[in-house]
Design an enzyme around this catalytic site. Structure first.
Site, short mmCIF file in Angstrom:
data_model
loop_
_atom_site.label_atom_id
_atom_site.label_comp_id
_atom_site.label_asym_id
_atom_site.label_seq_id
_atom_site.Cartn_x
_atom_site.Cartn_y
_atom_site.Cartn_z
N CYS A 218 -32.98 44.60 -27.14
CA CYS A 218 -34.38 44.32 -27.41
C CYS A 218 -34.42 43.62 -28.77
O CYS A 218 -34.45 44.28 -29.81
CB CYS A 218 -35.19 45.61 -27.42
N CYS A 231 -37.70 50.74 -28.96
CA CYS A 231 -36.26 50.47 -28.89
C CYS A 231 -35.54 50.63 -30.22
O CYS A 231 -34.45 51.21 -30.28
CB CYS A 231 -36.02 49.07 -28.34
N GLU A 256 -31.66 41.88 -22.10
CA GLU A 256 -32.94 41.76 -22.83
C GLU A 256 -34.13 41.81 -21.87
O GLU A 256 -34.07 41.25 -20.76
CB GLU A 256 -32.90 40.46 -23.62
N ASP A 290 -38.11 46.32 -13.21
CA ASP A 290 -36.85 46.49 -13.92
C ASP A 290 -35.77 45.71 -13.18
O ASP A 290 -35.47 46.02 -12.03
CB ASP A 290 -36.51 48.00 -13.95
N ARG A 292 -32.65 45.26 -14.39
CA ARG A 292 -31.34 45.53 -14.99
C ARG A 292 -30.33 46.01 -13.95
O ARG A 292 -30.70 46.58 -12.93
CB ARG A 292 -31.48 46.63 -16.07
N THR A 313 -31.50 59.77 -22.91
CA THR A 313 -32.47 58.91 -22.21
C THR A 313 -33.70 59.70 -21.82
O THR A 313 -33.66 60.93 -21.74
CB THR A 313 -31.85 58.29 -20.94
N1 LIG Z 1 -39.95 42.96 -19.36
C1 LIG Z 1 -40.25 43.73 -20.41
N2 LIG Z 1 -39.24 44.31 -21.05
C2 LIG Z 1 -39.55 45.11 -22.10
C3 LIG Z 1 -40.87 45.33 -22.52
N3 LIG Z 1 -40.84 46.17 -23.59
C4 LIG Z 1 -39.54 46.45 -23.80
N4 LIG Z 1 -38.75 45.83 -22.92
C5 LIG Z 1 -37.31 45.90 -22.72
O1 LIG Z 1 -37.06 47.17 -22.14
C6 LIG Z 1 -35.73 47.55 -22.41
C7 LIG Z 1 -35.78 48.98 -22.86
O2 LIG Z 1 -36.14 49.74 -21.78
P1 LIG Z 1 -37.08 51.01 -21.82
O3 LIG Z 1 -37.86 50.96 -20.54
O4 LIG Z 1 -37.85 51.04 -23.12
O5 LIG Z 1 -36.20 52.22 -21.85
P2 LIG Z 1 -35.09 52.63 -20.84
O6 LIG Z 1 -33.87 51.98 -21.39
O7 LIG Z 1 -35.46 52.31 -19.43
O8 LIG Z 1 -35.09 54.19 -20.93
P3 LIG Z 1 -34.69 55.10 -22.15
O9 LIG Z 1 -33.24 55.38 -21.95
O10 LIG Z 1 -35.51 56.32 -22.01
O11 LIG Z 1 -34.98 54.36 -23.40
C8 LIG Z 1 -35.20 46.54 -23.40
O12 LIG Z 1 -34.38 45.61 -22.71
C9 LIG Z 1 -36.46 45.85 -23.92
O13 LIG Z 1 -36.20 44.52 -24.32
C10 LIG Z 1 -41.92 44.69 -21.79
O14 LIG Z 1 -43.09 44.86 -22.06
N5 LIG Z 1 -41.54 43.89 -20.75
ZN LIG Z 2 -37.99 47.08 -27.20
#
Ligand SMILES: Nc1nc2c(ncn2[C@@H]2O[C@H](COP(=O)(O)OP(=O)(O)OP(=O)(O)O)[C@@H](O)[C@H]2O)c(=O)[nH]1
Ligand SMILES: [Zn+2]
EC number: 3.5.4.25
Length: 358
Positions: A218, A231, A256, A290, A292, A313
Site C-alpha cells: 500500500c 496499512c 498494491e 479483491d 489478490r 490478520t
Molecule cells: N482497491 C482498493 N485497495 C485498497 C483500498 N484501500 C486499501 N487498499 C489495499 O488493500 C490492501 C490491504 O488490504 P486490507 O483489506 O486493508 O487488509 P487485508 O490485507 O485484507 O486484511 P488484514 O490482514 O486484516 O489487514 C493493500 O493492498 C492496499 O493497497 C481501496 O479503497 N481500494
Molecule cells: Zn492501505
C-alpha cells in the site's frame, strides 16, 4: 532450454505490449483475435484498426456491465457492440467510470449474444494481470499483422491458472528500528511480474508455527502515512510485535490496491470521493472486491521452510486461502491498529462486506 519464448514468456511480453498500447494476438484452434487495451489505445491505432476488415467489439466484465446497465449474456463478461460513430471518447467512457455520474448514459449499450466469448474472457484476464482497466477492444482477424506478439489461448490460460513459481534472488541483513536482527529476502516470479519480499525477524524455528503477516503493498499507507486505510500502522505494528517476540516473518506482497495496481486504486479513491465505498468502487471499475492471489504467500513461506503460521490478520479469507494452499493456521493473532476518522467508514465497509473481523 529452447531459445524460443514459451507461453509464460510470451504472456509477459503481451502484458508489456498492452501497457504501451500495442495490440496482441490471441489464437485458439479456430480463431485469431486481435486485442487492444482501451486504457492505452491511441487515436492513430484506432484508425488503423478501422482499416482492417471486420467489426471490433468491446469486452468488459459483468461488474462494469452492471453499472452501465448492459446485459452480460456471457456470464462474467459482456461483449458490447460498437455504435457506428464510436471513437476514443466513447470507448474510454465505457471503460473508465470516472465520468459515470456526470455522463450516466453511454448507451443504451447492446451486448452480443451469439458466438464464442472464450477469447474475450481471456483478454480481460490478461488486462487485469497487466494491472490495466479490464476493457478490451477485440477484433477477429483472418491473418496476423506482422511484428505483433501472438499467444496461444490454452497455454496462456494454463499459465494464468497456475501460481507463477517464485525464485529466491538474494537475502541480506537489514537492521530495523523494530528489530535489529532482521533479514530481507527478495523473490522473483518466473512470469516477469512484481518481485515480492520476506522480512525475517530473528531466526524463527522452522518446526513451530511462526508469527507471520501477509502484508499487501500500500504505497499510500505504508510510505506516505495515508489516513484512508490502516496499512501503515498494521505494517509497523506487525514488525513491532515480531521484534518484541524476537521472531517472525513478514511477507511484503507487491499486490498494491488488493491486486489492481496503484493507478486503479487511485481511480477507486476518486470514485470514493464521489460517494462510493471501497467495494462499490472496485466493482464500478470492473474488478472484483479483491483480486489478490494469496497462493504466492504460501509459496514464499514454504520456500523459507515454514508450514504453519500464527497469522496476524483480521481477514478470515486470508486464513482460508493459506490453509487451502497447504499452510496450517493454528492461531489467528488480531491486528487492530490505526483506526482514525478518515478510515472508520472504510474499516466498517470491510467488516460488513468483506467479512473482516472487528
Ligand atoms: N482497491 C482498493 N485497495 C485498497 C483500498 N484501500 C486499501 N487498499 C489495499 O488493500 C490492501 C490491504 O488490504 P486490507 O483489506 O486493508 O487488509 P487485508 O490485507 O485484507 O486484511 P488484514 O490482514 O486484516 O489487514 C493493500 O493492498 C492496499 O493497497 C481501496 O479503497 N481500494
Ligand atoms: Zn492501505
Amino acid at each position: 532450454m529452447s531459445l524460443i519464448p514459451d507461453a509464460n514468456e510470451r504472456l509477459s511480453r503481451a502484458r508489456a505490449d498492452l501497457r504501451i498500447g500495442l495490440p496482441v494476438l490471441l489464437r485458439d484452434a479456430d480463431r485469431l483475435v486481435l486485442i487492444l487495451a482501451v486504457e492505452t489505445l491511441s487515436a492513430e491505432r484506432l484508425q488503423s484498426l478501422a482499416e482492417i476488415e471486420g467489426q471490433p467489439h468491446l469486452a468488459i466484465t459483468a461488474r462494469r456491465a452492471e453499472t452501465l446497465k448492459a446485459r452480460p449474456y456471457d456470464g462474467d463478461l459482456a461483449r458490447i457492440v460498437l455504435p457506428r460513430d464510436a471513437g476514443l471518447t466513447w470507448l474510454n467512457a465505457v471503460a473508465d467510470p470516472a465520468d459515470d455520474l456526470r455522463q450516466p448514459m453511454k448507451g443504451p449499450l447492446v451486448a452480443l449474444r451469439d458466438g464464442e466469448a472464450d477469447l474475450d474472457r481471456l483478454s480481460l484476464r490478461i488486462l487485469k494481470s497487466a494491472r490495466l482497466l479490464p476493457a478490451a477492444l477485440n477484433l477477429a482477424v483472418a491473418e496476423a499483422p506482422p511484428g505483433l506478439t501472438e499467444i496461444d489461448a490454452s497455454a496462456t490460460r494454463a499459465v494464468l491458472d497456475a501460481a507463477s513459481p517464485l525464485h529466491p534472488v538474494i537475502a541480506a541483513r537489514v537492521p530495523l528500528a523494530a528489530a535489529e536482527n532482521a533479514r530481507l529476502h527478495v523473490f522473483r516470479p518466473e512470469d516477469g511480474g512484481e518481485e515480492h519480499y520476506a522480512i525475517e525477524i530473528g531466526r524463527p524455528p522452522r518446526d513451530k508455527p511462526v508469527l507471520a503477516r501477509l502484508h499487501s503493498a500500500c504505497f499510500t499507507g505504508d510510505l506516505l502515512g495515508s489516513l484512508k486505510c490502516d496499512c501503515g500502522p498494521q505494517l509497523r505494528g506487525a514488525l513491532a510485535q515480531m521484534g518484541a517476540e524476537g521472531n517472525g516473518i513478514l511477507l511484503y506482497l507487491n499486490q498494491e490496491g488488493r491486486g489492481i495496481g496503484l493507478a486503479n486504486k487511485m481511480r477507486a479513491y476518486s470514485l470514493q470521493d464521489q460517494g462510493f465505498d471501497t467495494v462499490e468502487a472496485n466493482h464500478r471499475l470492473g474488478f472484483e472486491d479483491d483480486e489478490r492471489d494469496f497462493r504466492l504467500g504460501a509459496a514464499l513461506l514454504k520456500d523459507l521452510g515454514f508450514s504453519a503460521v500464527r497469522l496476524l490478520t483480521n481477514n478470515p479469507n486470508k486464513i482460508a486461502m493459506m490453509e487451502r494452499a497447504g499452510i496450517a493456521v493454528p492461531e489467528r493473532v488480531p491486528l487492530k491498529v490505526g483506526e482514525n476518522p478518515h478510515n472508520a467508514h472504510y474499516l466498517a465497509t470491510k467488516a460488513k462486506k468483506s467479512g473482516h473481523l472487528l
